[in-house]
Scaffold this motif. Sequence first.
Motif, short mmCIF file in Angstrom:
data_model
loop_
_atom_site.label_atom_id
_atom_site.label_comp_id
_atom_site.label_asym_id
_atom_site.label_seq_id
_atom_site.Cartn_x
_atom_site.Cartn_y
_atom_site.Cartn_z
N TYR A 146 1.16 0.59 -11.13
CA TYR A 146 1.74 0.49 -9.80
C TYR A 146 2.51 -0.81 -9.62
O TYR A 146 3.56 -0.83 -8.96
CB TYR A 146 0.68 0.61 -8.71
CG TYR A 146 1.30 0.54 -7.33
CD1 TYR A 146 2.07 1.60 -6.84
CD2 TYR A 146 1.19 -0.62 -6.55
CE1 TYR A 146 2.68 1.52 -5.59
CE2 TYR A 146 1.79 -0.70 -5.30
CZ TYR A 146 2.54 0.37 -4.84
OH TYR A 146 3.16 0.28 -3.62
N TYR A 201 -0.73 4.64 -7.94
CA TYR A 201 -1.34 3.56 -7.16
C TYR A 201 -2.74 3.18 -7.65
O TYR A 201 -3.09 1.99 -7.66
CB TYR A 201 -1.38 3.92 -5.67
CG TYR A 201 -1.81 2.76 -4.81
CD1 TYR A 201 -0.93 1.74 -4.47
CD2 TYR A 201 -3.13 2.67 -4.34
CE1 TYR A 201 -1.32 0.67 -3.69
CE2 TYR A 201 -3.53 1.61 -3.55
CZ TYR A 201 -2.63 0.60 -3.24
OH TYR A 201 -3.03 -0.47 -2.47
N PRO A 202 -3.58 4.13 -8.09
CA PRO A 202 -4.92 3.74 -8.57
C PRO A 202 -4.89 2.89 -9.84
O PRO A 202 -5.90 2.27 -10.17
CB PRO A 202 -5.61 5.09 -8.82
CG PRO A 202 -4.89 6.06 -7.95
CD PRO A 202 -3.46 5.60 -7.98
N PRO A 210 -3.56 -0.31 -11.27
CA PRO A 210 -2.87 -1.53 -10.81
C PRO A 210 -1.70 -1.93 -11.67
O PRO A 210 -0.64 -2.30 -11.15
CB PRO A 210 -3.98 -2.58 -10.83
CG PRO A 210 -5.24 -1.81 -10.62
CD PRO A 210 -5.01 -0.52 -11.36
N SER A 250 -4.49 -2.99 2.00
CA SER A 250 -4.59 -3.69 0.72
C SER A 250 -5.85 -4.52 0.60
O SER A 250 -5.98 -5.31 -0.35
CB SER A 250 -3.36 -4.59 0.52
OG SER A 250 -2.19 -3.81 0.39
N TRP A 256 0.85 -1.19 0.00
CA TRP A 256 0.00 0.00 0.00
C TRP A 256 0.88 1.23 0.00
O TRP A 256 1.80 1.36 0.80
CB TRP A 256 -0.88 -0.03 1.24
CG TRP A 256 -1.91 1.04 1.33
CD1 TRP A 256 -2.54 1.68 0.31
CD2 TRP A 256 -2.46 1.59 2.53
NE1 TRP A 256 -3.45 2.60 0.79
CE2 TRP A 256 -3.42 2.56 2.16
CE3 TRP A 256 -2.23 1.35 3.89
CZ2 TRP A 256 -4.15 3.30 3.10
CZ3 TRP A 256 -2.97 2.08 4.83
CH2 TRP A 256 -3.91 3.04 4.44
N SER A 297 -6.49 -13.11 1.19
CA SER A 297 -5.87 -12.42 0.06
C SER A 297 -4.59 -13.09 -0.42
O SER A 297 -3.92 -12.58 -1.30
CB SER A 297 -5.54 -10.97 0.44
OG SER A 297 -4.58 -10.94 1.47
N ARG A 351 -7.57 -5.21 -2.78
CA ARG A 351 -6.64 -4.85 -3.85
C ARG A 351 -5.88 -6.09 -4.30
O ARG A 351 -5.41 -6.88 -3.49
CB ARG A 351 -5.64 -3.79 -3.36
CG ARG A 351 -4.51 -3.43 -4.33
CD ARG A 351 -5.03 -2.71 -5.56
NE ARG A 351 -3.95 -2.31 -6.44
CZ ARG A 351 -3.59 -1.05 -6.68
NH1 ARG A 351 -4.22 -0.06 -6.07
NH2 ARG A 351 -2.61 -0.78 -7.50
N SER A 352 -5.77 -6.28 -5.61
CA SER A 352 -4.99 -7.38 -6.18
C SER A 352 -3.69 -6.83 -6.72
O SER A 352 -3.67 -5.85 -7.46
CB SER A 352 -5.77 -8.07 -7.30
OG SER A 352 -6.94 -8.68 -6.80
N TYR A 353 -2.59 -7.46 -6.32
CA TYR A 353 -1.27 -7.10 -6.83
C TYR A 353 -0.75 -8.22 -7.72
O TYR A 353 -1.21 -9.37 -7.64
CB TYR A 353 -0.28 -6.88 -5.67
CG TYR A 353 -0.66 -5.78 -4.71
CD1 TYR A 353 -0.41 -4.44 -5.02
CD2 TYR A 353 -1.25 -6.07 -3.49
CE1 TYR A 353 -0.75 -3.43 -4.13
CE2 TYR A 353 -1.59 -5.07 -2.59
CZ TYR A 353 -1.35 -3.75 -2.92
OH TYR A 353 -1.68 -2.75 -2.04
#
Length: 422
Positions: A137, A131-132, A134, A165, A124, A220, A168-170
């Motif tokens: 980022y 960052y918005p 994906p 997070s 994060w 996650s 949120r998917s990284y």
Amino acid sequence: MTQHHPVPTPAQLSWQRAGFGVFLHFGINTFYGHEWSDGTLDPRGFDPTELDAEQWVAHAQAAGAARVILTAKHHDGFCLWPTATTDYSVRSSPWRGGRGDVVGELAAACRAAGMGLGLYLSPWDRNAACYPDPEAYDQFYRQQLTELCTGYGELDEVWFDGAGSEGRSYDWDGIIGVLDKHQPQAMVFNMGRPTIRWVGNEDGLAADPCVYAVDRVGKSIYTADGDDLGAVRYLPPECDVPIRSNWFWQPDDLATLKSREHLLGIWYRSIGLGAGLLLNLPPDRRGLLDEADTARLAEVKAELDRRFAAPIGPTVLVQDADRITAYFDDAVSFDHLELCEDLSSGQRITKHEVMADGRILAAAGTVGVRRWHAFGRIETSRLDLTLSGPAARLDSLTAFRTGVEQVPALDPPPLSSSKKGR
């Protein structure tokens, strides 16, 4: 629980045996009195006047730590190294004339002392404009991780904090690919493709049973190919806790410094239950560890040394199926036991009982890499143990005469500050 018994890698077992590490929360928040900030604090406020990474390492080493872990980037996005990815870093601060590198100074201090180095890189990022997006980022984050993995020597541990997070998917496949390429030996905390997991609280406390083989570490967490971690994996827990109520150094929280007895209680309920312990000692605005914190840690180390300085080992340890007999040369008196499990075929002991002269000294669950028991002093020449669990085996048993007949109380109650969602 499934009967599948995953085994530890050599790196996991080495990490478990080392047991204790020191966390170093340090960054832009230190200079503004914040625990979390939103990425807008002026980097010109970061200006430690006496930063001495060798002092950090010396105190950690004196306390028996195997590694230190630094918040190279917290959730605010401020980087403690002169990254090429953003201006929000030490490069924009007056410290060292904008040419400083906290990560570099700590890495050099660790190398000189033979201390393991770990780095915390928050997924994060509240400062990064990308960052918005994906995809953008993920590329940004992989570059930051690559800089840390290639510029500072070998890393013992990489910390991926889950706070902020949620939902949120990284690109964990790509992120872990950076580690696979540059730091394959590093323990990975909590996210991505972890090799160690969060214990679930910030009080530094494990529980009995302290289980190493788990079917998931969080909703996650996914494998590199996208499958949910349904299969059982060997993931020993790490307990993290601040020495005060806050993670970053604050000028007004000295009263929350945990007592010696409280910290000893944490040791018994983390290290003594077979988990790892990561104790946070935050550098202050000088860039030094606070003298009150280091003095308290030294008190704890001195007492642990006193209690466990003179081990009493049985002459013979005989195992027959699930029963073990420990024979001493003569009658010996003691009030503590340390049991260590043979983990070569995975964690197998689910319950155990220790008896002396027909009296139960201890009856509990798992043993793992180590298990401490405290009880009223006894004198005996023999102990009888019963183990539960398929193919359960004990590696060692050691007695100690400490003069302490019970586990230290946690008084006052644990003080938790920010819940990081790890």
